[in-house]
Design a protein around this motif. Structure first.
Motif, PDB file in Angstrom:
ATOM      1  N   ASP A 237       0.841  -1.195   0.000  1.00  0.00           N
ATOM      2  CA  ASP A 237       0.000   0.000   0.000  1.00  0.00           C
ATOM      3  C   ASP A 237       0.882   1.253   0.000  1.00  0.00           C
ATOM      4  O   ASP A 237       1.904   1.307   0.678  1.00  0.00           O
TER       5      ASP A 237
ATOM      6  N   SER B  22      -1.074  11.543  -5.500  1.00  0.00           N
ATOM      7  CA  SER B  22      -2.048  10.482  -5.265  1.00  0.00           C
ATOM      8  C   SER B  22      -2.126  10.117  -3.786  1.00  0.00           C
ATOM      9  O   SER B  22      -3.220   9.911  -3.239  1.00  0.00           O
TER      10      SER B  22
ATOM     11  N   ARG C  41      -4.042  12.716  -1.848  1.00  0.00           N
ATOM     12  CA  ARG C  41      -5.493  12.594  -2.048  1.00  0.00           C
ATOM     13  C   ARG C  41      -6.070  11.450  -1.234  1.00  0.00           C
ATOM     14  O   ARG C  41      -7.202  11.518  -0.756  1.00  0.00           O
ATOM     15  N   SER C  42      -5.281  10.381  -1.065  1.00  0.00           N
ATOM     16  CA  SER C  42      -5.760   9.219  -0.310  1.00  0.00           C
ATOM     17  C   SER C  42      -5.760   9.471   1.192  1.00  0.00           C
ATOM     18  O   SER C  42      -6.402   8.738   1.960  1.00  0.00           O
TER      19      SER C  42
ATOM     20  N   ARG D 292      -3.163   9.098   3.158  1.00  0.00           N
ATOM     21  CA  ARG D 292      -2.221   8.227   3.862  1.00  0.00           C
ATOM     22  C   ARG D 292      -0.882   8.944   4.064  1.00  0.00           C
ATOM     23  O   ARG D 292       0.151   8.551   3.520  1.00  0.00           O
TER      24      ARG D 292
END
Length: 419
Positions: A346, A373, A376-377, A379
């Motif tokens: 991940d 990315s 945006r997630s 994490r």
């Protein structure tokens, strides 16, 4: 309060010597994984832990004195009757100190580190280079310049090395010296540079050897950080590689990872495992590795006998940090009994620096897209931001951290270097 990820069967209290950022992230791991508070012993009240709701801070101005430190630790154990004391450090100085005091601690204390002679051998840059040579692990060509070597002998000692060279202190006593222009790692273009550097260090009181290495080309994004865990039989049970995007460029802290994402390697964990098994290592080990952009060779630079300063990259990836230690050293169980080690692929980001500052220094287009990315997630782990520990002092600590790094990069590293 957030729900702990794991449970435990033996009452214990984690006690950490120090007060650096890594001290706080270690306390954060104990709280997030097991729901316990950490006792931090420090000379003052450092900003990294000031006002924390998950830390009990014990001030000990005289903690450099063995007797004062031992008395303090015994007092903590007395106040926590029926608990085992898991004693840890977050920098090499405290780890070696703890290992050296092991025989003077009673049965209430747990020290999750190998014997002191092994720590000293593998922490020593010359000793680590020799071990890499024994095992056949790639390591930059390294020479030692003895403390007493005359300047006239330098050409012979360095014969065959290609300039520019990376120069580091070979003795940990260097970390305690304070002088203008001090650099944790220096680069010398020629013999005159090396002579001048050696004179400066000697004049400031450094009496140890110098470790001189050929410089592997490439910028920060060629660096990797590897953390492994070896159980008490010496078997390497787990390892995780992080891909470094940005390092510290403050001369006193140069080389410390500041931003890490998921990394992949077919060889790094196995190479580290061969080295650790050969040495008989137990517990955590942390490696700095650089990938040579010319041929992909992974060069091992050094071993830290502990969780690294940026160990919270493991938490960003969903891995337990402290539970294996508690399982094995406190509960006398298998370190991974009932422990989910987390996903391997991940995507995530661990960043000490503000993410907008990080983006300025990431030059690879694919990595910039990847960063966008990840943002945006959601994490993204910032080590000083912890939802259950969000008081005024904690917000101030994060703000001071961000201002410090923004200022330091404007001063020491205005533009990214890729070569």
């Amino acid at each position: 309060m957030s729900r702990p990820v794991h449970d435990y069967t033996v009452p214990f209290v984690p006690v950490v010597l120090g007060g650096e950022l890594a001290t706080y992230t270690l306390a954060r791991a104990f709280h997030a994984e097991l729901g316990v508070r950490t006792t931090v012993v420090s000379r003052t009240v450092p900003s990294a832990v000031r006002g924390s709701a998950i830390v009990d801070n014990v001030r000990l101005p005289g903690m450099d004195d063995d007797e004062e430190l031992l008395a303090c630790l015994r007092g903590i154990a007395d106040r926590r009757e029926g608990h085992r004391v898991l004693l840890m450090g977050t920098v090499d100085t405290w780890v070696t100190r703890i290992a050296g005091l092991r025989d003077r601690l009673d049965e209430r204390f747990v020290v999750p580190y190998p014997p002191l002679p092994l720590i000293q051998r593998l922490s020593d840059k010359e000793g680590f280079a020799a071990l890499c040579e024994e095992v056949g692990v790639a390591h930059p060509v390294t020479r030692a310049v003895p403390a007493g070597a005359p300047e006239a002998d330098l050409p012979a000692i360095l014969e065959g090395l290609r300039w520019p060279l990376v120069v580091k202190a070979g003795d940990s006593s260097f970390s305690t010296l304070v002088y203008e222009g001090k650099k944790k790692v220096a680069y010398c273009d020629d013999l005159d540079d090396l002579r001048a550097l050696r004179r400066t260090m000697t004049g400031a009181g450094y009496a140890g050897a110098l470790v001189v290495q050929e410089r592997i080309p490439g910028g920060d994004e060629q660096m990797r950080v590897l953390t492994t865990y070896s159980d008490l039989t010496g078997a390497v049970r787990w390892g995780r590689l992080g891909h470094v995007l940005l390092e510290d460029h403050d001369p006193a802290m140069i080389g410390n990872p500041l931003a890490v994402v998921h990394g992949a390697s077919f060889t790094a964990v196995e190479e580290a495992s061969r080295l650790l098994r050969h040495a008989g290592w137990t517990g955590y080990a942390n490696f700095d590795i650089k990938v040579d952009p010319r041929d992909g060779t992974e060069y091992f630079f050094e071993l830290n006998p502990r969780l690294g300063r940026s160990h919270a990259y493991l938490a960003a990836a969903g891995h337990p940090i402290v539970t294996p230690l508690v399982r094995e050293h406190v509960e006398d169980r298998d370190p991974y009994d009932g422990v989910d080690v987390g996903p391997e692929t991940d995507d995530w980001l661990y960043s000490i620096v503000p993410v907008p500052l990080l983006r300025r220094y990431v030059t690879d287009p694919a990595t910039r897209t990847r960063l966008a990315s990840i943002r945006r997630s959601g994490r993204v782990l910032r080590p000083l931001r912890y939802a259950v520990d969000g008081g005024r002092e904690r917000r101030l600590a994060q703000l001071k951290n961000d201002v410090l790094y923004t200022t330091n990069f404007a001063t020491h590293y205005r533009r990214p270097v890729t070569a």
